[in-house]
Write a protein that holds these residues in place. Structure first.
Motif, PDB file in Angstrom:
ATOM      1  N   THR A  45      23.408   0.093   8.183  1.00  0.00           N
ATOM      2  CA  THR A  45      24.605  -0.486   8.804  1.00  0.00           C
ATOM      3  C   THR A  45      24.503  -2.010   8.850  1.00  0.00           C
ATOM      4  N   GLY A  46      23.753  -2.581   7.906  1.00  0.00           N
ATOM      5  CA  GLY A  46      23.651  -4.030   7.815  1.00  0.00           C
ATOM      6  C   GLY A  46      22.443  -4.625   8.499  1.00  0.00           C
ATOM      7  N   LEU A  47      21.561  -3.799   9.065  1.00  0.00           N
ATOM      8  CA  LEU A  47      20.438  -4.321   9.830  1.00  0.00           C
ATOM      9  C   LEU A  47      19.388  -5.004   8.965  1.00  0.00           C
ATOM     10  N   SER A  48      19.464  -4.825   7.640  1.00  0.00           N
ATOM     11  CA  SER A  48      18.515  -5.510   6.761  1.00  0.00           C
ATOM     12  C   SER A  48      18.703  -7.020   6.782  1.00  0.00           C
ATOM     13  N   ARG A  49      19.872  -7.481   7.230  1.00  0.00           N
ATOM     14  CA  ARG A  49      20.028  -8.927   7.397  1.00  0.00           C
ATOM     15  C   ARG A  49      19.257  -9.397   8.632  1.00  0.00           C
ATOM     16  N   THR A  50      19.408  -8.686   9.720  1.00  0.00           N
ATOM     17  CA  THR A  50      18.725  -9.050  10.958  1.00  0.00           C
ATOM     18  C   THR A  50      17.219  -8.847  10.846  1.00  0.00           C
ATOM     19  N   TYR A  51      16.833  -7.782  10.140  1.00  0.00           N
ATOM     20  CA  TYR A  51      15.422  -7.447   9.966  1.00  0.00           C
ATOM     21  C   TYR A  51      15.126  -7.369   8.462  1.00  0.00           C
ATOM     22  N   PRO A  52      14.804  -8.493   7.828  1.00  0.00           N
ATOM     23  CA  PRO A  52      14.616  -8.509   6.366  1.00  0.00           C
ATOM     24  C   PRO A  52      13.530  -7.559   5.867  1.00  0.00           C
ATOM     25  N   ALA A  53      12.572  -7.204   6.716  1.00  0.00           N
ATOM     26  CA  ALA A  53      11.509  -6.299   6.283  1.00  0.00           C
ATOM     27  C   ALA A  53      12.019  -4.891   6.012  1.00  0.00           C
ATOM     28  N   LEU A  54      13.178  -4.538   6.567  1.00  0.00           N
ATOM     29  CA  LEU A  54      13.789  -3.233   6.275  1.00  0.00           C
ATOM     30  C   LEU A  54      14.410  -3.321   4.883  1.00  0.00           C
ATOM     31  N   LEU A  55      13.627  -2.975   3.873  1.00  0.00           N
ATOM     32  CA  LEU A  55      14.086  -3.153   2.495  1.00  0.00           C
ATOM     33  C   LEU A  55      15.077  -2.083   2.070  1.00  0.00           C
ATOM     34  N   THR A  56      14.848  -0.854   2.486  1.00  0.00           N
ATOM     35  CA  THR A  56      15.705   0.224   1.984  1.00  0.00           C
ATOM     36  C   THR A  56      15.597   1.428   2.897  1.00  0.00           C
ATOM     37  N   GLN A  57      16.417   2.425   2.608  1.00  0.00           N
ATOM     38  CA  GLN A  57      16.427   3.680   3.343  1.00  0.00           C
ATOM     39  C   GLN A  57      16.987   4.752   2.425  1.00  0.00           C
ATOM     40  N   GLU A  58      16.857   5.986   2.837  1.00  0.00           N
ATOM     41  CA  GLU A  58      17.361   7.086   2.010  1.00  0.00           C
ATOM     42  C   GLU A  58      18.791   7.397   2.436  1.00  0.00           C
ATOM     43  N   GLY A  59      18.998   8.480   3.196  1.00  0.00           N
ATOM     44  CA  GLY A  59      20.350   8.846   3.580  1.00  0.00           C
ATOM     45  C   GLY A  59      21.213   9.097   2.358  1.00  0.00           C
ATOM     46  N   ILE A  60      20.621   9.705   1.344  1.00  0.00           N
ATOM     47  CA  ILE A  60      21.294   9.829   0.053  1.00  0.00           C
ATOM     48  C   ILE A  60      20.709  11.023  -0.703  1.00  0.00           C
ATOM     49  N   ARG A  61      21.509  11.613  -1.548  1.00  0.00           N
ATOM     50  CA  ARG A  61      21.023  12.708  -2.392  1.00  0.00           C
ATOM     51  C   ARG A  61      20.479  12.102  -3.683  1.00  0.00           C
ATOM     52  N   GLY A  62      19.170  11.919  -3.736  1.00  0.00           N
ATOM     53  CA  GLY A  62      18.536  11.345  -4.912  1.00  0.00           C
ATOM     54  C   GLY A  62      17.948  12.411  -5.812  1.00  0.00           C
ATOM     55  N   ASP A  63      17.092  11.975  -6.741  1.00  0.00           N
ATOM     56  CA  ASP A  63      16.551  12.909  -7.725  1.00  0.00           C
ATOM     57  C   ASP A  63      15.686  14.004  -7.111  1.00  0.00           C
ATOM     58  N   GLU A  64      15.203  13.797  -5.891  1.00  0.00           N
ATOM     59  CA  GLU A  64      14.487  14.882  -5.212  1.00  0.00           C
ATOM     60  C   GLU A  64      15.361  16.127  -5.111  1.00  0.00           C
ATOM     61  N   ASN A  65      16.683  15.920  -4.980  1.00  0.00           N
ATOM     62  CA  ASN A  65      17.605  17.023  -4.707  1.00  0.00           C
ATOM     63  C   ASN A  65      18.529  17.343  -5.877  1.00  0.00           C
ATOM     64  N   SER A  66      18.139  16.950  -7.081  1.00  0.00           N
ATOM     65  CA  SER A  66      18.778  17.389  -8.324  1.00  0.00           C
ATOM     66  C   SER A  66      20.267  17.062  -8.413  1.00  0.00           C
ATOM     67  N   PRO A  67      20.663  15.812  -8.270  1.00  0.00           N
ATOM     68  CA  PRO A  67      22.086  15.462  -8.370  1.00  0.00           C
ATOM     69  C   PRO A  67      22.583  15.552  -9.802  1.00  0.00           C
ATOM     70  N   ASP A  68      23.882  15.856  -9.957  1.00  0.00           N
ATOM     71  CA  ASP A  68      24.451  15.908 -11.305  1.00  0.00           C
ATOM     72  C   ASP A  68      25.152  14.587 -11.621  1.00  0.00           C
ATOM     73  N   ALA A  69      25.768  14.511 -12.800  1.00  0.00           N
ATOM     74  CA  ALA A  69      26.380  13.259 -13.258  1.00  0.00           C
ATOM     75  C   ALA A  69      27.609  12.894 -12.432  1.00  0.00           C
ATOM     76  N   PHE A  70      28.332  13.875 -11.904  1.00  0.00           N
ATOM     77  CA  PHE A  70      29.452  13.561 -11.010  1.00  0.00           C
ATOM     78  C   PHE A  70      28.931  12.858  -9.768  1.00  0.00           C
ATOM     79  N   HIS A  71      27.878  13.398  -9.210  1.00  0.00           N
ATOM     80  CA  HIS A  71      27.291  12.792  -8.014  1.00  0.00           C
ATOM     81  C   HIS A  71      26.788  11.383  -8.321  1.00  0.00           C
ATOM     82  N   ASN A  72      26.086  11.230  -9.433  1.00  0.00           N
ATOM     83  CA  ASN A  72      25.519   9.928  -9.784  1.00  0.00           C
ATOM     84  C   ASN A  72      26.581   8.853  -9.946  1.00  0.00           C
TER      85      ASN A  72
END
Length: 613
Positions: A414-441
């Motif tokens: 929610t934008g907190l990476s500006r306030t806390y630059p050390a927070l580089l990334t997060q998941e909250g997403i269906r990535g390759d761990e969960n076998s997304p298809d091309a529509f999802h991608n």
């Protein structure tokens, strides 16, 4: 609410503006806030004491009258009295974004404020920011007293007719759904198609609130804020809610303008030297010493910056008896960390929420002593007020100890990476761990990624393992997504073991692609159909193109390239035989680049200035 107020729904924007200027609606307390370029107009009113808003864009009504409403201890804003309206003031904000999609971010907006008092004497302020193509608003409550208060939110987003939303929750697939048939919830941000426009409803700066989702309102045109887990938000004395945002564009690709909105709404970091926060690419080690050493050698060879020991390095992650301060015998962690330091490769450690809650204040100084580079939080609670409040405090602590941070599972940015630059990334997403298809991608770049960085946990085949369970798209699309998707920390080769990657020619693109950028352009695309994104690092441009479940074509303008400079372009593409073909072409800013991608396919490009033939 008066009949006159409802009658405004049928007025055109020009007539509405005229009435405002002529003062005919002054008795209704209707205020108009225009964006700096006058493309976006937010009308705000409180007839009968219940605030509402209506948004127009380029002379076209985007929303009908929508509620601005909260309730504190059961007292809502109905019959509240407007005590003051602070007229719009123009603001210009600029700040460096060294770990972002471009070097700096600029925000120009009109800010206004509505002050209200309820019949119970409660003071509520609503702040509005109106930008070209986006609006944001939030509530501030001054309740006082020594007892806790409870806040519920009833903000709505009412559209002229039933819009199409791209429904999802956390790591689920996307389901295009008309609101009039909508019977579940959807996460924020949500992307919407309404009356020929594309919109996104989002959230910014959620520090100690609860997670909000959207449900269908009283009719099939309206979406309403809902708390999925907490019945109310609890606070003492005062509270400032997250920003609610609404962005609009004439096309899906143009909606990319909102991708940095939450960062612009967040507070700046505390002054200091943040050069120690570095992004990079990461490979995950198996749970033994030799794999850690092999991953470091692999990282050096392929220009990665980090390795990671994931769940299990301190024992079974869900057992409270497992101590994240004790390493399993199979891993000589001091040896691995020392070897990494010798080769300028950082070691990141995963810690489950159970261990974090029990021992965060103990392990942070311990990991500092060990020489750890960063942490990955796992299975956190990003759904409740208590969970999000704990996370905000934990992010701050991790940063204070000098670690980079990646938060996994249901947490969203929610934008907190500006306030806390050390927070580089997060998941909250269906990535390759969960076998997304091309529509999802090809839906993700127009939806979840507009909220901020995401760790997609890329897979890529090697001669020993095709990872066919996880990868539903071509190899070239896998390469291209590392440009299309933004994350300062990218987990590459998620399930792969370093010594199995003998296919150097296929994975060469990963050697070069950066994770942070000086400049970015979203060139072409549509939701679920295709996407093309160009990004610059130094003098070199990278271009990623991906197709959905059907063939996709586009012609790309290359005007983003430096004028008068020839570029040698290396193309990585599918060869039709489940491998990667590499070829070289010459292009300049005056050229057009035609794309013809097969379904589920992709292309990745590197533009280097000069003629290298």
């Amino acid at each position: 609410m008066s009949k006159m107020f409802f009658g405004l729904k049928s007025l055109g924007v020009l007539s509405f503006t005229c009435l405002l200027q002529c003062g005919l609606l002054s008795a209704q307390k209707i205020y108009s806030i225009s964006s700096p370029g006058n493309t976006t107009v937010l009308a705000v009113s409180a007839p009968g004491g219940k605030p509402g808003y209506q948004l127009s864009f380029k002379g076209k009504r985007i929303t009908g009258w929508s509620a601005l409403d909260i309730a504190v201890d059961g007292v809502s804003l109905s019959n509240a009295e407007i005590t003051r309206y602070d007229k719009p003031v123009l603001h210009h904000d600029s700040f460096a974004s060294p770990l972002g999609e471009q070097d700096s971010l600029h925000s120009i907006y009109q800010q206004a404020r509505l002050r209200l008092k309820t019949t119970a004497g409660l003071s509520v302020t609503i702040d509005f920011r109106v930008m070209d193509s986006s609006v944001a608003f939030r509530y501030t409550v001054a309740a006082g007293g020594a007892v806790p208060h409870e806040l519920r939110e009833f903000t709505t987003f009412a559209f002229p007719s039933s819009p199409l939303i791209y429904q999802y929750n956390q790591e689920s697939v996307f389901t295009p759904t008309r609101v009039d048939t909508f019977s579940t919830t959807t996460d924020l941000p949500v992307t919407i198609k309404s009356n020929g426009n594309y919109c996104q409803v989002g959230e910014a700066v959620n520090l100690d609130y609860t997670k909000a989702e959207l449900v269908r309102g009283a009719n099939g045109n309206t979406l309403v804020i809902k708390f999925p887990r907490d019945t109310a938000v609890r606070f003492y004395n005062n509270i400032e809610t997250p920003w609610r945002t609404l962005s609009v564009a004439g096309s899906a690709i143009a909606l990319a303008h909102c991708r940095t909105l939450s960062l612009k709404l967040a507070d700046a970091p505390t002054p200091g030297d943040w050069s120690w926060v570095k992004g990079g690419k990461l490979i995950r080690a198996q749970l033994n010493t030799q794999s850690g050493l092999d991953c470091i050698d692999f990282a050096v060879k392929h220009h990665f910056q980090y390795i990671m020991f994931d769940a299990g390095w301190y024992g079974a992650e869900f057992r409270s008896s497992s101590d994240p301060g004790q390493v399993i015998p199979a891993i000589d962690l001091p040896r691995v960390i020392a070897y990494g330091k010798e080769h300028h490769i950082g070691v990141v450690l995963y810690v489950n929420y159970i261990g974090l809650k029990a021992k965060l204040d103990t392990i942070l100084p311990l990991y500092k002593q060990w020489g750890v580079a960063g942490l990955k939080f796992g299975f956190v609670d990003g759904l409740t007020q208590s969970g999000l409040t704990w996370l905000s405090q934990a992010i701050k602590k991790v940063q204070q100890y000098g670690f980079i941070l990646n938060i996994h599972d249901n947490y969203k940015p929610t934008g907190l990476s500006r306030t806390y630059p050390a927070l580089l990334t997060q998941e909250g997403i269906r990535g390759d761990e969960n076998s997304p298809d091309a529509f999802h991608n090809t839906t993700l770049p127009f939806t979840r990624y507009f909220a901020g960085a995401a760790d997609f946990t890329y897979c890529f085949p090697n001669p020993k393992n095709t990872f066919s369970k996880n990868i539903k798209v071509s190899k070239a699309q896998q390469l291209a997504l590392s440009v299309v998707y933004y994350s300062p920390l990218q987990a590459i080769f998620w399930y792969g073991q370093p010594n199995d990657y003998t296919n150097d020619s296929e994975i060469e693109f990963y050697d070069y692609v950066p994770t942070t950028w000086n400049e970015s352009h979203y060139l072409a695309g549509d939701i679920g159909k295709g996407i093309a994104v160009a990004r610059r690092k130094g003098d070199t441009w990278y271009l990623g193109c991906a197709a959905g479940l059907q063939d996709w074509q586009a012609v790309l303008e290359l005007s983003f390239l430096r004028t008068g400079v020839p570029y040698t372009v290396t193309v990585y593409e599918d060869d039709g035989n489940q491998s990667i073909r590499k070829r070289t072409i010459q292009l300049s800013s005056r050229d057009k680049l035609p794309l013809k991608l097969s379904a589920k396919g992709g292309q990745a490009f590197i533009f280097r200035p000069g003629n290298h033939e």
